[in-house]
Design an enzyme around this catalytic site. Structure first.
Site, PDB file in Angstrom:
ATOM      1  N   LYS A 214       0.815  -1.218   0.000  1.00 39.32           N
ATOM      2  CA  LYS A 214       0.000   0.000   0.000  1.00 39.32           C
ATOM      3  C   LYS A 214       0.849   1.268   0.000  1.00 39.32           C
ATOM      4  O   LYS A 214       0.360   2.335  -0.360  1.00 39.32           O
ATOM      5  CB  LYS A 214      -0.957   0.007   1.188  1.00 39.32           C
ATOM      6  CG  LYS A 214      -0.315   0.131   2.546  1.00 39.32           C
ATOM      7  CD  LYS A 214      -1.354   0.079   3.654  1.00 39.32           C
ATOM      8  CE  LYS A 214      -0.737   0.183   5.030  1.00 39.32           C
ATOM      9  NZ  LYS A 214      -0.089   1.475   5.291  1.00 39.32           N
ATOM     10  N   ASP A 215       2.135   1.159   0.402  1.00 36.55           N
ATOM     11  CA  ASP A 215       3.018   2.322   0.425  1.00 36.55           C
ATOM     12  C   ASP A 215       3.778   2.524  -0.886  1.00 36.55           C
ATOM     13  O   ASP A 215       4.454   3.544  -1.058  1.00 36.55           O
ATOM     14  CB  ASP A 215       4.059   2.186   1.549  1.00 36.55           C
ATOM     15  CG  ASP A 215       3.433   2.244   2.932  1.00 36.55           C
ATOM     16  OD1 ASP A 215       2.383   2.894   3.079  1.00 36.55           O
ATOM     17  OD2 ASP A 215       3.997   1.633   3.862  1.00 36.55           O
TER      18      ASP A 215
ATOM     19  N   CYS B 273      -0.994   7.470  -2.494  1.00 35.90           N
ATOM     20  CA  CYS B 273      -1.297   6.768  -1.251  1.00 35.90           C
ATOM     21  C   CYS B 273      -2.088   7.634  -0.276  1.00 35.90           C
ATOM     22  O   CYS B 273      -2.741   7.115   0.621  1.00 35.90           O
ATOM     23  CB  CYS B 273      -0.002   6.305  -0.588  1.00 35.90           C
ATOM     24  SG  CYS B 273       1.068   5.323  -1.656  1.00 35.90           S
TER      25      CYS B 273
ATOM     26  N   ARG C 236       0.327  10.145  14.064  1.00 36.98           N
ATOM     27  CA  ARG C 236       1.521   9.698  13.360  1.00 36.98           C
ATOM     28  C   ARG C 236       2.349   8.810  14.272  1.00 36.98           C
ATOM     29  O   ARG C 236       2.084   8.667  15.450  1.00 36.98           O
ATOM     30  CB  ARG C 236       2.360  10.900  12.904  1.00 36.98           C
ATOM     31  CG  ARG C 236       1.691  11.789  11.851  1.00 36.98           C
ATOM     32  CD  ARG C 236       1.525  11.099  10.509  1.00 36.98           C
ATOM     33  NE  ARG C 236       2.729  10.411  10.079  1.00 36.98           N
ATOM     34  CZ  ARG C 236       3.792  11.017   9.508  1.00 36.98           C
ATOM     35  NH1 ARG C 236       3.761  12.318   9.307  1.00 36.98           N
ATOM     36  NH2 ARG C 236       4.838  10.325   9.134  1.00 36.98           N
TER      37      ARG C 236
ATOM     38  N   ARG D 198       1.418   4.697  18.256  1.00 36.56           N
ATOM     39  CA  ARG D 198       0.000   5.070  18.147  1.00 36.56           C
ATOM     40  C   ARG D 198      -0.825   4.411  19.257  1.00 36.56           C
ATOM     41  O   ARG D 198      -1.708   5.047  19.850  1.00 36.56           O
ATOM     42  CB  ARG D 198      -0.545   4.681  16.774  1.00 36.56           C
ATOM     43  CG  ARG D 198       0.114   5.434  15.626  1.00 36.56           C
ATOM     44  CD  ARG D 198      -0.516   5.081  14.296  1.00 36.56           C
ATOM     45  NE  ARG D 198       0.289   5.589  13.185  1.00 36.56           N
ATOM     46  CZ  ARG D 198      -0.145   5.764  11.950  1.00 36.56           C
ATOM     47  NH1 ARG D 198      -1.396   5.466  11.664  1.00 36.56           N
ATOM     48  NH2 ARG D 198       0.644   6.216  11.015  1.00 36.56           N
TER      49      ARG D 198
ATOM     50  N   ARG E 281      -8.214   8.480   3.261  1.00 35.78           N
ATOM     51  CA  ARG E 281      -9.183   7.488   2.787  1.00 35.78           C
ATOM     52  C   ARG E 281     -10.117   7.070   3.925  1.00 35.78           C
ATOM     53  O   ARG E 281     -11.342   7.079   3.776  1.00 35.78           O
ATOM     54  CB  ARG E 281      -8.435   6.266   2.233  1.00 35.78           C
ATOM     55  CG  ARG E 281      -9.332   5.067   1.911  1.00 35.78           C
ATOM     56  CD  ARG E 281      -8.496   3.845   1.569  1.00 35.78           C
ATOM     57  NE  ARG E 281      -7.594   3.473   2.649  1.00 35.78           N
ATOM     58  CZ  ARG E 281      -7.955   2.768   3.723  1.00 35.78           C
ATOM     59  NH1 ARG E 281      -9.198   2.373   3.859  1.00 35.78           N
ATOM     60  NH2 ARG E 281      -7.068   2.462   4.654  1.00 35.78           N
ATOM     61  N   ARG E 282      -9.531   6.721   5.069  1.00 36.31           N
ATOM     62  CA  ARG E 282     -10.359   6.333   6.213  1.00 36.31           C
ATOM     63  C   ARG E 282     -11.165   7.521   6.714  1.00 36.31           C
ATOM     64  O   ARG E 282     -12.354   7.397   7.035  1.00 36.31           O
ATOM     65  CB  ARG E 282      -9.464   5.792   7.335  1.00 36.31           C
ATOM     66  CG  ARG E 282      -8.798   4.466   6.993  1.00 36.31           C
ATOM     67  CD  ARG E 282      -7.725   4.098   7.996  1.00 36.31           C
ATOM     68  NE  ARG E 282      -7.120   2.801   7.689  1.00 36.31           N
ATOM     69  CZ  ARG E 282      -5.882   2.451   8.004  1.00 36.31           C
ATOM     70  NH1 ARG E 282      -5.088   3.318   8.628  1.00 36.31           N
ATOM     71  NH2 ARG E 282      -5.427   1.250   7.699  1.00 36.31           N
TER      72      ARG E 282
END
Length: 320
Positions: free
Chosen positions: A82-83, A244, A151, A157, A133-134
């Site tokens: 995904k990156d 991305c 971040r 996190r 996106r989320r």
């Protein structure tokens, strides 16, 4: 002399877990192969006080690894797919896509909300995510929630969540699983609410274009059903000229449980405020997955996706 392979990797905990898995699987397949790992920090790892979308995403987590291959200091780079941008630097190629783990987004909650789901969180609950996106999809479905950028690596996190800075986080289920933190998953978010990122849950192994010896070594890790799903997703993203860090989500599945039959691709483009959300689906032969991705992108462009993306690019232009 025994054959050798040099791997470039990010040095985050998750990246190293993934890279060590690739190393171990390659050694299992090639008993005489000597493998070394060069771990380094990327731009995305170093800049933690700016939202990802404000930095820009042209190789945010990949550029330094790619440079090592281009100057012949590494043979492959292991990425969370995904990156990895859909347009790679000249001289490099996506050589292998590994079997995908669950690509779903996951809800992780503070202990005070252990009896809640995403749908029952109280109004004003602070949701931590660094993904546009989320953010866009959750704003669309749950406008009563509050959203705050977060971040740092997964462990950092989670520490911020447990310290009370957030009521919940949205993270990739695959990453939590690979780190042995699957027990922190409170709820897997249904695709009807949040389509996942392009390539989420799979690893991409990048190498020099045409390096047949290396391609021969890494091809044992290729998982064809995953590759077809991810190639369709990446073609969809590439055709939309998205990156991305834009609100583009996908879901891919096969018509039959044994990975046979048609490939079905669902895609989404949303505005940052979540008020406009376009979603559509295509299906067709799985043998040419990129055709499906392109077709879906063109269909959504016809519904206004291009205008939404232009507005987003204008509002989140990278800092100089």
């Amino acid at each position: 002399m025994a054959p050798t392979l040099r791997i470039a990797s990010r040095r985050s905990q998750l990246a190293m877990v993934q890279t060590h898995w690739v190393r171990d699987e390659l050694i299992r397949a090639h008993a005489d192969l000597e493998i070394s790992i060069e771990a380094m920090a990327t731009q995305g790892d170093k800049i933690l006080d700016v939202a990802l979308a404000k930095i820009g995403d042209k190789g945010l987590f990949t550029k330094e690894l790619e440079a090592q291959m281009l100057v012949d200091r590494a043979d492959i780079a292991v990425h969370s797919l995904k990156d990895l941008p859909t347009n790679l630097p000249e001289g490099l190629m996506l050589g292998c896509i590994t079997e995908r783990e669950d690509p779903a987004d996951a809800l992780v909650v503070h202990a005070r909300h252990s009896d809640k789901t995403l749908a029952t969180l109280p109004a004003g609950s602070v949701v931590g995510t660094s993904s546009l996106r989320r953010l866009a999809q959750l704003r669309h479905h749950f406008p009563h929630l509050s959203f705050k950028d977060v971040r740092g690596n997964v462990i950092t996190r989670l520490e911020k969540l447990d310290g009370g800075e957030y009521d919940c986080l949205i993270l990739a289920a695959a990453g939590l699983g690979r780190l042995g933190l699957g027990d922190r998953i409170h709820e897997l978010i249904d695709p009807s609410i949040s389509l996942h990122a392009v390539g989420q849950g799979a690893l991409g192994i990048e190498c020099r274009d045409g390096d047949t010896a290396v391609l021969e070594q890494i091809k044992v890790l290729e998982h064809t059903p995953t590759a077809r799903r991810c190639l369709a997703e990446r073609a969809f993203l590439r055709e939309l000229e998205g990156g991305c860090q834009v609100p583009i989500g996908v879901n891919t599945r096969f018509a039959e449980p044994d990975h046979s039959g048609e490939l079905i691709l669902t895609g989404m483009v949303a505005s940052l405020d979540g008020l406009r959300l376009l979603r559509d689906e295509v299906r067709g032969p799985q043998e040419d997955p990129e055709v499906l991705g392109i077709a879906l992108a063109q269909r959504l462009r016809g519904q206004g996706a291009g205008q939404i993306l232009e507005e987003i690019f204008a509002s989140v232009r990278p800092q100089a």
